[in-house]
Design a protein around this motif. Sequence first.
Motif, PDB file in Angstrom:
ATOM      1  N   ALA A  51       0.608  -7.460  13.149  1.00  0.00           N
ATOM      2  CA  ALA A  51       2.021  -7.427  12.752  1.00  0.00           C
ATOM      3  C   ALA A  51       2.609  -6.025  12.836  1.00  0.00           C
ATOM      4  CB  ALA A  51       2.190  -7.969  11.335  1.00  0.00           C
ATOM      5  N   LEU A  52       1.770  -5.000  12.694  1.00  0.00           N
ATOM      6  CA  LEU A  52       2.224  -3.609  12.781  1.00  0.00           C
ATOM      7  C   LEU A  52       1.330  -2.860  13.753  1.00  0.00           C
ATOM      8  CD1 LEU A  52       2.891  -2.901   9.005  1.00  0.00           C
ATOM      9  CD2 LEU A  52       4.609  -3.123  10.820  1.00  0.00           C
ATOM     10  N   ASN A  53       1.951  -2.265  14.777  1.00  0.00           N
ATOM     11  CA  ASN A  53       1.209  -1.540  15.805  1.00  0.00           C
ATOM     12  C   ASN A  53       1.601  -0.074  15.792  1.00  0.00           C
ATOM     13  OD1 ASN A  53      -0.340  -3.716  17.316  1.00  0.00           O
ATOM     14  ND2 ASN A  53       1.699  -4.588  17.084  1.00  0.00           N
ATOM     15  N   LEU A  54       0.622   0.770  15.538  1.00  0.00           N
ATOM     16  CA  LEU A  54       0.841   2.207  15.411  1.00  0.00           C
ATOM     17  C   LEU A  54       1.183   2.824  16.759  1.00  0.00           C
ATOM     18  CD1 LEU A  54       0.653   4.563  13.349  1.00  0.00           C
ATOM     19  CD2 LEU A  54      -1.719   4.833  14.081  1.00  0.00           C
ATOM     20  N   VAL A  55       2.315   3.533  16.804  1.00  0.00           N
ATOM     21  CA  VAL A  55       2.746   4.235  18.002  1.00  0.00           C
ATOM     22  C   VAL A  55       2.416   5.714  17.870  1.00  0.00           C
ATOM     23  CG1 VAL A  55       4.757   4.900  19.384  1.00  0.00           C
ATOM     24  CG2 VAL A  55       4.598   2.597  18.440  1.00  0.00           C
ATOM     25  N   LYS A  56       2.598   6.251  16.660  1.00  0.00           N
ATOM     26  CA  LYS A  56       2.411   7.682  16.444  1.00  0.00           C
ATOM     27  C   LYS A  56       1.982   7.925  15.000  1.00  0.00           C
ATOM     28  CE  LYS A  56       5.149  11.949  16.649  1.00  0.00           C
ATOM     29  NZ  LYS A  56       6.517  12.465  16.830  1.00  0.00           N
ATOM     30  N   LEU A  57       1.061   8.885  14.825  1.00  0.00           N
ATOM     31  CA  LEU A  57       0.634   9.305  13.499  1.00  0.00           C
ATOM     32  C   LEU A  57       0.712  10.817  13.449  1.00  0.00           C
ATOM     33  CD1 LEU A  57      -0.523   8.381  10.746  1.00  0.00           C
ATOM     34  CD2 LEU A  57      -2.800   8.724  11.725  1.00  0.00           C
ATOM     35  N   ARG A  58       1.489  11.326  12.497  1.00  0.00           N
ATOM     36  CA  ARG A  58       1.700  12.763  12.367  1.00  0.00           C
ATOM     37  C   ARG A  58       1.142  13.245  11.043  1.00  0.00           C
ATOM     38  NH1 ARG A  58       6.949  15.068  11.244  1.00  0.00           N
ATOM     39  NH2 ARG A  58       7.685  12.936  11.294  1.00  0.00           N
ATOM     40  N   ASP A  59       0.373  14.327  11.073  1.00  0.00           N
ATOM     41  CA  ASP A  59      -0.222  14.913   9.868  1.00  0.00           C
ATOM     42  C   ASP A  59      -1.054  13.908   9.084  1.00  0.00           C
ATOM     43  OD1 ASP A  59       1.032  17.337  10.463  1.00  0.00           O
ATOM     44  OD2 ASP A  59       2.819  16.800   9.307  1.00  0.00           O
ATOM     45  N   GLY A  60      -1.439  12.827   9.693  1.00  0.00           N
ATOM     46  CA  GLY A  60      -2.273  11.826   9.037  1.00  0.00           C
ATOM     47  C   GLY A  60      -1.551  10.962   8.025  1.00  0.00           C
ATOM     48  N   THR A  61      -0.281  11.291   7.712  1.00  0.00           N
ATOM     49  CA  THR A  61       0.426  10.549   6.665  1.00  0.00           C
ATOM     50  C   THR A  61       1.833  10.084   7.037  1.00  0.00           C
ATOM     51  OG1 THR A  61       1.277  12.574   5.676  1.00  0.00           O
ATOM     52  CG2 THR A  61      -0.835  11.760   4.832  1.00  0.00           C
ATOM     53  N   ILE A  62       2.310  10.428   8.210  1.00  0.00           N
ATOM     54  CA  ILE A  62       3.626   9.979   8.672  1.00  0.00           C
ATOM     55  C   ILE A  62       3.387   9.118   9.905  1.00  0.00           C
ATOM     56  CG2 ILE A  62       5.917  10.645   9.501  1.00  0.00           C
ATOM     57  CD1 ILE A  62       5.330  11.594   6.645  1.00  0.00           C
ATOM     58  N   ALA A  63       3.827   7.858   9.837  1.00  0.00           N
ATOM     59  CA  ALA A  63       3.543   6.912  10.921  1.00  0.00           C
ATOM     60  C   ALA A  63       4.809   6.297  11.494  1.00  0.00           C
ATOM     61  CB  ALA A  63       2.637   5.801  10.405  1.00  0.00           C
ATOM     62  N   ARG A  64       4.712   5.978  12.775  1.00  0.00           N
ATOM     63  CA  ARG A  64       5.755   5.205  13.445  1.00  0.00           C
ATOM     64  C   ARG A  64       5.074   3.950  13.984  1.00  0.00           C
ATOM     65  NH1 ARG A  64      10.552   5.312  15.131  1.00  0.00           N
ATOM     66  NH2 ARG A  64      10.961   7.521  14.958  1.00  0.00           N
ATOM     67  N   PHE A  65       5.700   2.808  13.698  1.00  0.00           N
ATOM     68  CA  PHE A  65       5.200   1.528  14.181  1.00  0.00           C
ATOM     69  C   PHE A  65       6.186   0.956  15.192  1.00  0.00           C
ATOM     70  CE2 PHE A  65       3.290   1.953   9.975  1.00  0.00           C
ATOM     71  CZ  PHE A  65       1.952   1.782  10.302  1.00  0.00           C
ATOM     72  N   ALA A  66       5.681   0.288  16.203  1.00  0.00           N
ATOM     73  CA  ALA A  66       6.522  -0.286  17.259  1.00  0.00           C
ATOM     74  C   ALA A  66       7.554  -1.252  16.692  1.00  0.00           C
ATOM     75  CB  ALA A  66       5.641  -1.000  18.287  1.00  0.00           C
ATOM     76  N   GLU A  67       7.224  -1.926  15.625  1.00  0.00           N
ATOM     77  CA  GLU A  67       8.087  -2.959  15.061  1.00  0.00           C
ATOM     78  C   GLU A  67       9.162  -2.427  14.111  1.00  0.00           C
ATOM     79  OE1 GLU A  67       4.247  -4.314  16.402  1.00  0.00           O
ATOM     80  OE2 GLU A  67       4.761  -2.813  14.895  1.00  0.00           O
ATOM     81  N   VAL A  68       9.161  -1.129  13.843  1.00  0.00           N
ATOM     82  CA  VAL A  68      10.088  -0.542  12.863  1.00  0.00           C
ATOM     83  C   VAL A  68      11.073   0.356  13.600  1.00  0.00           C
ATOM     84  CG1 VAL A  68      10.273   0.817  10.760  1.00  0.00           C
ATOM     85  CG2 VAL A  68       8.272  -0.645  11.118  1.00  0.00           C
ATOM     86  N   ALA A  69      12.345  -0.083  13.669  1.00  0.00           N
ATOM     87  CA  ALA A  69      13.335   0.596  14.499  1.00  0.00           C
ATOM     88  C   ALA A  69      14.192   1.615  13.765  1.00  0.00           C
ATOM     89  CB  ALA A  69      14.251  -0.435  15.156  1.00  0.00           C
ATOM     90  N   ASP A  70      14.333   1.486  12.436  1.00  0.00           N
ATOM     91  CA  ASP A  70      15.252   2.372  11.728  1.00  0.00           C
ATOM     92  C   ASP A  70      14.814   2.561  10.269  1.00  0.00           C
ATOM     93  OD1 ASP A  70      16.065   0.033  10.376  1.00  0.00           O
ATOM     94  OD2 ASP A  70      17.752  -0.260  11.724  1.00  0.00           O
ATOM     95  N   ARG A  71      15.567   3.380   9.556  1.00  0.00           N
ATOM     96  CA  ARG A  71      15.234   3.683   8.173  1.00  0.00           C
ATOM     97  C   ARG A  71      15.260   2.433   7.286  1.00  0.00           C
ATOM     98  NH1 ARG A  71      14.628   8.087   4.889  1.00  0.00           N
ATOM     99  NH2 ARG A  71      15.042   7.704   2.681  1.00  0.00           N
ATOM    100  N   THR A  72      16.199   1.549   7.525  1.00  0.00           N
ATOM    101  CA  THR A  72      16.292   0.330   6.724  1.00  0.00           C
ATOM    102  C   THR A  72      15.014  -0.493   6.856  1.00  0.00           C
ATOM    103  OG1 THR A  72      18.686   0.313   6.977  1.00  0.00           O
ATOM    104  CG2 THR A  72      17.648  -1.756   6.312  1.00  0.00           C
TER     105      THR A  72
END
Length: 164
Positions: A51-72
């Motif tokens: 359901a959640l696919n990791l695109v980027k991990l920064r500093d080990g604690t900030i993540a971007r997932f393909a399924e999450v497009a915005d702050r909301t």
Amino acid sequence: MATTARPTANEVPAGAIVLAAVTGAHGVAGEVRLKVFADDLAAHRSFNDGALNLVKLRDGTIARFAEVADRTAAEALRGTVLTVPRDALPPLGEGEYYHADLLGLAAVSTTGEDLGVVAAVENFGAGDVVEVRRASGKTFMVPIAAVPEWNAERLVIEADFVEG
């Protein structure tokens, strides 16, 4: 309401291991802040049964997932835990364990006394500590050094460390 694709800590599917939890949004572009419980979260790319696919991990604690497009969408994930199947974890060496493997085990003393069940495994900086919940509901803690053996059915605690 959370779905099984985005479980909270109380909704983790059987056989799944929690590696992190989303604590909130980071920025405006859909990144999330994580509380990480694993040594290497970056070793995994897919969470919560895909359901959640990791695109980027920064500093080990900030993540971007393909399924999450915005702050909301990122804010909507607050409280979601990131899980992987148990078999996605690397094999263990002799004497090693995953905390999740100890949870729920029957606890007995080296003298054979039934003590209760393992309720938690914590680490406050000086090594792992096992919390045992007695049938009465009371709990006590012992250092992992007081555990001479464990297997898939039970955990044995040195009798000198057992509290009433």
